[in-house]
Design an enzyme around this catalytic site. Structure first.
Site, PDB file in Angstrom:
ATOM      1  N   ARG A 173       0.820  -1.205   0.000  1.00 62.16           N
ATOM      2  CA  ARG A 173       0.000   0.000   0.000  1.00 62.16           C
ATOM      3  C   ARG A 173       0.861   1.265   0.000  1.00 62.16           C
ATOM      4  O   ARG A 173       0.373   2.349  -0.313  1.00 62.16           O
ATOM      5  CB  ARG A 173      -0.922   0.009   1.224  1.00 62.16           C
ATOM      6  CG  ARG A 173      -1.942  -1.110   1.248  1.00 62.16           C
ATOM      7  CD  ARG A 173      -2.755  -1.134   2.536  1.00 62.16           C
ATOM      8  NE  ARG A 173      -3.613   0.034   2.653  1.00 62.16           N
ATOM      9  CZ  ARG A 173      -3.519   0.941   3.608  1.00 62.16           C
ATOM     10  NH1 ARG A 173      -2.596   0.833   4.537  1.00 62.16           N
ATOM     11  NH2 ARG A 173      -4.348   1.956   3.656  1.00 62.16           N
ATOM     12  N   ARG A 177       9.337   6.054  -4.027  1.00 64.31           N
ATOM     13  CA  ARG A 177       9.471   7.088  -5.052  1.00 64.31           C
ATOM     14  C   ARG A 177      10.937   7.459  -5.280  1.00 64.31           C
ATOM     15  O   ARG A 177      11.722   7.534  -4.330  1.00 64.31           O
ATOM     16  CB  ARG A 177       8.693   8.343  -4.649  1.00 64.31           C
ATOM     17  CG  ARG A 177       7.202   8.087  -4.443  1.00 64.31           C
ATOM     18  CD  ARG A 177       6.434   9.395  -4.436  1.00 64.31           C
ATOM     19  NE  ARG A 177       5.009   9.157  -4.179  1.00 64.31           N
ATOM     20  CZ  ARG A 177       4.369   9.550  -3.092  1.00 64.31           C
ATOM     21  NH1 ARG A 177       5.014  10.217  -2.153  1.00 64.31           N
ATOM     22  NH2 ARG A 177       3.090   9.293  -2.942  1.00 64.31           N
ATOM     23  N   ARG A 249      -6.350  -5.450  16.386  1.00 62.62           N
ATOM     24  CA  ARG A 249      -5.530  -4.511  17.135  1.00 62.62           C
ATOM     25  C   ARG A 249      -6.406  -3.333  17.536  1.00 62.62           C
ATOM     26  O   ARG A 249      -7.291  -2.913  16.775  1.00 62.62           O
ATOM     27  CB  ARG A 249      -4.353  -4.015  16.292  1.00 62.62           C
ATOM     28  CG  ARG A 249      -3.402  -5.100  15.876  1.00 62.62           C
ATOM     29  CD  ARG A 249      -2.674  -5.731  17.035  1.00 62.62           C
ATOM     30  NE  ARG A 249      -1.619  -4.848  17.557  1.00 62.62           N
ATOM     31  CZ  ARG A 249      -0.844  -5.161  18.586  1.00 62.62           C
ATOM     32  NH1 ARG A 249      -1.031  -6.298  19.249  1.00 62.62           N
ATOM     33  NH2 ARG A 249       0.100  -4.329  18.992  1.00 62.62           N
ATOM     34  N   ARG A 279       3.159   6.605  16.812  1.00 60.72           N
ATOM     35  CA  ARG A 279       3.185   7.911  16.162  1.00 60.72           C
ATOM     36  C   ARG A 279       2.562   8.960  17.062  1.00 60.72           C
ATOM     37  O   ARG A 279       1.852   8.645  18.022  1.00 60.72           O
ATOM     38  CB  ARG A 279       2.455   7.879  14.814  1.00 60.72           C
ATOM     39  CG  ARG A 279       0.975   7.540  14.879  1.00 60.72           C
ATOM     40  CD  ARG A 279       0.360   7.477  13.486  1.00 60.72           C
ATOM     41  NE  ARG A 279      -1.045   7.126  13.514  1.00 60.72           N
ATOM     42  CZ  ARG A 279      -1.829   7.046  12.443  1.00 60.72           C
ATOM     43  NH1 ARG A 279      -1.332   7.297  11.245  1.00 60.72           N
ATOM     44  NH2 ARG A 279      -3.105   6.706  12.550  1.00 60.72           N
ATOM     45  N   GLU A 300      -0.027   7.611  20.137  1.00 62.17           N
ATOM     46  CA  GLU A 300      -0.825   6.459  19.731  1.00 62.17           C
ATOM     47  C   GLU A 300      -0.093   5.163  20.074  1.00 62.17           C
ATOM     48  O   GLU A 300       1.018   4.924  19.613  1.00 62.17           O
ATOM     49  CB  GLU A 300      -1.084   6.554  18.225  1.00 62.17           C
ATOM     50  CG  GLU A 300      -2.163   5.662  17.698  1.00 62.17           C
ATOM     51  CD  GLU A 300      -2.511   6.016  16.263  1.00 62.17           C
ATOM     52  OE1 GLU A 300      -2.489   5.105  15.423  1.00 62.17           O
ATOM     53  OE2 GLU A 300      -2.785   7.209  15.977  1.00 62.17           O
ATOM     54  N   TYR A 348      -9.214  -4.380   6.172  1.00 63.51           N
ATOM     55  CA  TYR A 348      -8.849  -2.975   6.317  1.00 63.51           C
ATOM     56  C   TYR A 348      -9.303  -2.233   5.066  1.00 63.51           C
ATOM     57  O   TYR A 348      -8.931  -2.588   3.947  1.00 63.51           O
ATOM     58  CB  TYR A 348      -7.335  -2.805   6.496  1.00 63.51           C
ATOM     59  CG  TYR A 348      -6.968  -1.358   6.713  1.00 63.51           C
ATOM     60  CD1 TYR A 348      -7.027  -0.802   7.990  1.00 63.51           C
ATOM     61  CD2 TYR A 348      -6.622  -0.531   5.643  1.00 63.51           C
ATOM     62  CE1 TYR A 348      -6.721   0.540   8.187  1.00 63.51           C
ATOM     63  CE2 TYR A 348      -6.318   0.801   5.836  1.00 63.51           C
ATOM     64  CZ  TYR A 348      -6.368   1.327   7.106  1.00 63.51           C
ATOM     65  OH  TYR A 348      -6.081   2.650   7.304  1.00 63.51           O
ATOM     66  N   ASP A 350      -9.934   1.741   3.347  1.00 64.97           N
ATOM     67  CA  ASP A 350      -9.879   3.195   3.414  1.00 64.97           C
ATOM     68  C   ASP A 350     -11.291   3.760   3.274  1.00 64.97           C
ATOM     69  O   ASP A 350     -12.210   3.083   2.806  1.00 64.97           O
ATOM     70  CB  ASP A 350      -8.977   3.744   2.311  1.00 64.97           C
ATOM     71  CG  ASP A 350      -7.504   3.532   2.603  1.00 64.97           C
ATOM     72  OD1 ASP A 350      -7.126   3.558   3.793  1.00 64.97           O
ATOM     73  OD2 ASP A 350      -6.734   3.311   1.647  1.00 64.97           O
TER      74      ASP A 350
END
Length: 381
Positions: A173, A177, A249, A279, A300, A348, A350
């Site tokens: 995912r 670059r 989780r 994070r 988190e 999962y 989006d």
């Protein structure tokens, strides 16, 4: 003929389906176990600082689907927002996803795009032909050094499992670059709702054919009262965990309020084991068009979900989905119910995919109803 339909859950899945079917003339009852709508997308102003908080973790809307962008932007104003994630590892701050700046900084070089491609190709483990798990995918994609620095320990903190037991799709995912583009997402449509996500869900549910019951869980015994049910809660919860609990989780958010600017960025990942949290998100940076003298951060922490916790991430292990398969087979024996959304399908998803699948499920239901056909228990698997 209008029929009575129950929807379990007032997140995007439930709200989109409720709105679509209510517009088609049906009577909808939405059952939401929490005290608010919008599910994990719930956002609200902090009382003291007036910063718009994403109470269940950062949600940045991004999609490559024009019809989904058109759909959400007619619900409310979206402001431009680009998620530029930073990562702390080995005492340095880098950009994510890994890009040319990250590569040059990490290896202390000044490579061109072509030079970097060759360099990373030499770092990669060429003995791995078909990656079977997250670790192998990383070793083949970026090599051992970058994998160790950015992904191995972060993944263990996030998932509580060795990366060699997780599917390679998790890493797929994330882009790699060879330019200086630090936009976390590749999608052409990206933004943030100016007034938060909650108002979008409220608008979807604001229809005379829709009734919402907050603080009211839906259970299997209630199904007989309705012609059809759309269930967006946990798949195993619907069956009262009779086969055991599917692994999830959950997240613990530790809120802190400070003056000024805490970290200068919306999201910073902590990739080392020296911090237990994965994070820190600083929420006023999700709305750069606003000005606030104070700031609110959330540290988190990820851990295994218990029966008392909110499930966030379904754990689809690369080598064992037998319990999930048993629940899917159990669900397929049911009638007049469709399992939808991240929890209902144990995947999962989006936000844009969630909305798209909810729109598709609504259309399929209306078509099936008109043609006297059976609505599937799962429209996506």
């Amino acid at each position: 003929m209008p029929i009575n339909i129950a929807i379990a859950g007032a997140g995007f899945s439930g709200a989109v389906i409720a709105n679509e079917l209510a517009q088609a003339g049906h009577t909808i009852t939405v059952y939401e176990p929490r005290a608010h709508v919008a599910g994990n997308c719930y956002s609200a102003r902090d009382e003291s600082s007036q910063i718009m908080l994403h109470h269940f973790g950062p949600h940045i809307f991004h999609t490559d689907k024009t019809h989904i962008w058109d759909y959400v932007t007619q619900l409310g104003e979206f402001k431009p927002f680009v998620n530029r994630v930073k990562a702390v590892t080995q005492g340095q701050v880098y950009s994510l996803p890994i890009n040319l700046h990250t590569i040059n900084q990490f290896f202390n070089k000044q490579m061109s795009p072509d030079e970097a491609k060759t360099f990373i190709a030499n770092q990669a483990d060429e003995s791995i032909i078909e990656p079977q798990n997250f670790e192998q995918q990383a070793q083949k994609m970026i090599g051992e050094s970058l994998y160790q620095a950015f992904f191995k320990h972060y993944t263990i903190k996030q998932w509580g499992r060795s990366p060699d037991s997780l599917p390679s799709s998790i890493l797929k995912r994330l882009p790699l670059r060879f330019n200086y583009d630090d936009n976390y997402f590749n999608h052409p449509y990206q933004g943030m709702p100016a007034d938060g996500y909650t108002v979008l869900i409220e608008k979807l549910l604001d229809h005379p054919n829709i009734k919402v019951h907050l603080n009211t869980p839906f259970n299997a015994a209630m199904k007989s009262q309705y012609a059809h049910v759309f269930f967006s809660g946990p798949l195993d919860a619907y069956f009262d965990y009779q086969l055991g609990r599917l692994p999830y989780r959950t997240l613990d958010f530790v809120k802190e309020t400070h003056d000024g600017d805490y970290q200068g960025n919306a999201v910073i990942n902590y990739c080392d084991t020296s911090q237990a949290y994965t994070r820190i998100s600083e929420h006023k940076h999700f709305a750069p068009w606003e000005e606030h003298s104070q700031t609110v951060i959330f540290k988190e922490y990820s851990r295994e979900a218990t029966e008392l916790d909110t499930p966030y991430y379904p754990v689809r292990l690369s080598d064992d989905n037998s319990l999930l398969e048993r629940y899917i087979n159990l669900a397929k024996q049911e009638k007049n119910i469709t399992f939808v959304g991240r929890l209902g399908t144990y995947r999962y998803l989006d936000m844009d995919v969630t909305i798209d699948q909810a729109l598709s499920a609504s259309k399929l239901f209306l078509t099936s109803l008109a043609n006297g056909q059976k609505m599937p228990v799962f429209t996506e698997q």
